[in-house]
Design an enzyme around this catalytic site. Structure first.
Site, PDB file in Angstrom:
ATOM      1  N   GLU A 113     -42.843   6.966  -0.456  1.00 33.58           N
ATOM      2  CA  GLU A 113     -43.955   6.498   0.379  1.00 33.58           C
ATOM      3  C   GLU A 113     -43.657   6.885   1.828  1.00 33.58           C
ATOM      4  OE1 GLU A 113     -45.966   2.111   1.299  1.00 33.58           O
ATOM      5  OE2 GLU A 113     -43.863   2.258   0.699  1.00 33.58           O
ATOM      6  N   LYS A 116     -52.811   3.258  -2.440  1.00 37.06           N
ATOM      7  CA  LYS A 116     -52.073   2.035  -2.760  1.00 37.06           C
ATOM      8  C   LYS A 116     -53.020   0.843  -2.894  1.00 37.06           C
ATOM      9  CE  LYS A 116     -48.171  -0.619  -0.822  1.00 37.06           C
ATOM     10  NZ  LYS A 116     -47.264  -0.689   0.353  1.00 37.06           N
ATOM     11  N   CYS A 118     -44.659   1.192  -3.814  1.00 31.92           N
ATOM     12  CA  CYS A 118     -43.903   0.100  -3.195  1.00 31.92           C
ATOM     13  C   CYS A 118     -44.315  -1.294  -3.677  1.00 31.92           C
ATOM     14  CB  CYS A 118     -44.014   0.232  -1.672  1.00 31.92           C
ATOM     15  SG  CYS A 118     -42.634  -0.538  -0.773  1.00 31.92           S
TER      16      CYS A 118
END
Length: 273
Positions: free
Chosen positions: A40, A106, A142
């Site tokens: 990321e 995301k 994440c």
């Protein structure tokens, strides 16, 4: 299929970070990898003005990543930022290379541990999977790792593996949580998890603009569909090259059919009346 997890520590300059991607992709290709995965925020580290760095998926930064991937004959997945709504950006995973072109935004934003990602980032709305050499691969970023529903959704889409790109925040207990969560998501969805984090900037000798921003702790790892860690890096920069076997997913699911044994009907909220 052979994959390479490129644990790097990026700075605020997207052009300099492209050189890291170029070097690690070439190294992955020399090792026989078909896929190179970067963390990321590979485009620019957190703690920098993200809106200034953001470019569309067909912009110059993504185009250069695509050229790198095609030149080496390796698919590349790397974290970048794309323009979003209301002056915010999307935290996007770019998948590029021969036969591959996709972007995953995301879904779950890191509004936790005193950090508010949603102040600058707009949330994505759907899972995205890619197909490479007959292997279906889901994309996650994440904080997504704390939400098992996403990983089970990828299993339902036929994924053999999920690539988890991260810039994990440091702090007490955070390494233990990283290890626990990545293993849990592999086990409760019975698929491979390839978790690649930013290297710890201190271990990499990199100065970051904002030490309070989530800039990585390293410890990228490949976890099998039975929840066992097959390989793990340390805190500093490195390249983890390993093979994933999609047939192992079938074998584990035959022995441990947690997906088939789900009872969503029993967990539905009771009706009023």
């Amino acid at each position: 299929m052979r994959i390479a997890l490129a644990q790097i520590s990026t700075g605020p300059d997207p052009e300099a970070n492209l050189e890291l991607i170029r070097a690690r992709t070439a190294e992955a290709a020399r090792a026989g990898a078909r896929l190179a995965v970067f963390p990321e925020a590979a485009m620019a580290c957190f703690g920098t003005p993200l809106a200034e760095a953001a470019e569309p998926l067909d912009g110059p930064w993504a185009a250069e990543v695509r050229r790198i991937a095609e030149a080496e004959g390796v698919a590349v997945v790397a974290g970048m930022f794309t323009p979003g709504e209301g002056g915010r950006v999307a935290n996007t995973l770019l998948a590029a290379g021969p036969g591959v072109h996709a972007g995953y935004d995301k879904i779950h934003l890191y509004d936790a541990f005193g950090y508010t990602e949603s102040s600058a980032v707009a949330a994505g709305s759907r899972p995205v999977a890619i197909d490479l050499d007959g292997v279906r691969i889901g994309l996650a970023t994440c904080y997504d790792v704390r939400f098992p529903e996403l990983f089970r959704a990828y299993a339902d889409l036929g994924a053999h593996a999920v690539l988890l790109a991260a810039s994990w925040g440091a702090g007490p207990g955070k390494l233990e949580q990283w290890r626990l969560l990545t293993r849990a998501r592999a086990l409760d969805a019975t698929l491979w998890v390839a978790a690649v984090d930013q290297a710890d900037p201190e271990a990499a000798g990199v100065r970051v603009p904002d030490p309070a921003a989530p800039t990585g702790i390293g410890h990228s790892a490949l976890i099998g569909p039975d929840g066992t860690v097959r390989e793990e890096l340390g805190a500093g920069p490195g390249l983890l090259v390993a093979d994933i076997d999609p047939d192992e997913v079938r074998r584990v699911r035959d022995a441990l059919p947690v997906l088939a044994n789900r009872r969503p009907d029993a967990l539905a909220p009771p009706t009023a009346g």
